[in-house]
Design a protein around this motif. Structure first.
Motif, PDB file in Angstrom:
ATOM      1  N   GLU A  30       0.912  -1.328   0.320  1.00  0.00           N
ATOM      2  CA  GLU A  30      -0.232   0.010  -0.091  1.00  0.00           C
ATOM      3  C   GLU A  30       0.795   1.416   0.219  1.00  0.00           C
ATOM      4  OE1 GLU A  30      -4.155  -1.402   2.681  1.00  0.00           O
ATOM      5  OE2 GLU A  30      -2.122  -0.670   3.527  1.00  0.00           O
ATOM      6  N   TYR A  31       1.747   1.151   1.242  1.00  0.00           N
ATOM      7  CA  TYR A  31       2.859   2.854   0.923  1.00  0.00           C
ATOM      8  C   TYR A  31       4.197   2.558   1.271  1.00  0.00           C
ATOM      9  CZ  TYR A  31      -1.476   4.646   2.473  1.00  0.00           C
ATOM     10  OH  TYR A  31      -2.578   4.869   3.237  1.00  0.00           O
ATOM     11  N   ASP A  82       2.427  10.605   1.618  1.00  0.00           N
ATOM     12  CA  ASP A  82       0.751  10.397   2.399  1.00  0.00           C
ATOM     13  C   ASP A  82       0.408   9.748   3.760  1.00  0.00           C
ATOM     14  OD1 ASP A  82       0.570  11.031  -0.718  1.00  0.00           O
ATOM     15  OD2 ASP A  82       0.807   9.763  -1.331  1.00  0.00           O
ATOM     16  N   LYS A 114       2.108   6.697  -1.214  1.00  0.00           N
ATOM     17  CA  LYS A 114       1.529   5.243  -1.624  1.00  0.00           C
ATOM     18  C   LYS A 114       1.982   4.793  -3.035  1.00  0.00           C
ATOM     19  CE  LYS A 114      -3.434   7.015  -0.893  1.00  0.00           C
ATOM     20  NZ  LYS A 114      -4.564   6.470  -0.734  1.00  0.00           N
TER      21      LYS A 114
END
Length: 118
Positions: free
Chosen positions: A79-80, A98, A117
């Motif tokens: 996700e990140y 983010d 992200k």
């Protein structure tokens, strides 16, 4: 005759004691080995949740406390990606990031992890 019986009893006691000590120190299902295995497993688990810059993570949120788990950057779970680790209390990630997670450590330095992200 009684001397032989006493010798057998003494040998049985020492043999049982030696077996107990050996078992305590080597049996993977109990004693010292179990404690060391548990500590090693916990250390390995902790590594999964301590990303370095460039590591990709998925964020789990047990009980409202976000926990990053390191995953392969090429996987669908990513996700990140961690971009920075800021040391000190009340540090905030800048607008280039983010997402951020702040940690307050009782016996150490507070820090913030900053992510983008994937």
């Amino acid at each position: 005759m009684q001397g032989a019986i006493a010798a057998v009893v003494v040998l049985a006691i020492f043999g049982g004691g030696a077996w107990y000590v050996w078992d305590y120190n080597t049996n993977p299902n109990g004693g010292k080995a179990k404690k060391e295995a548990s500590q090693a497993a916990q250390a390995e688990e902790n590594k999964k949740h301590s990303p370095n810059i460039g590591d990709c993570v998925k964020i789990q949120d047990p009980k409202g406390k976000p926990v990053p788990e390191i995953v392969d950057c090429g996987s669908g779970q990513a996700e990140y990606k961690m971009g920075e680790k800021l040391y000190g209390p009340d540090k905030k990630c800048g607008p280039a990031f983010d997402y951020g997670i702040q940690y307050s450590v009782s016996r150490g330095v507070d820090y913030t992890l900053c992510f983008n992200k994937v």
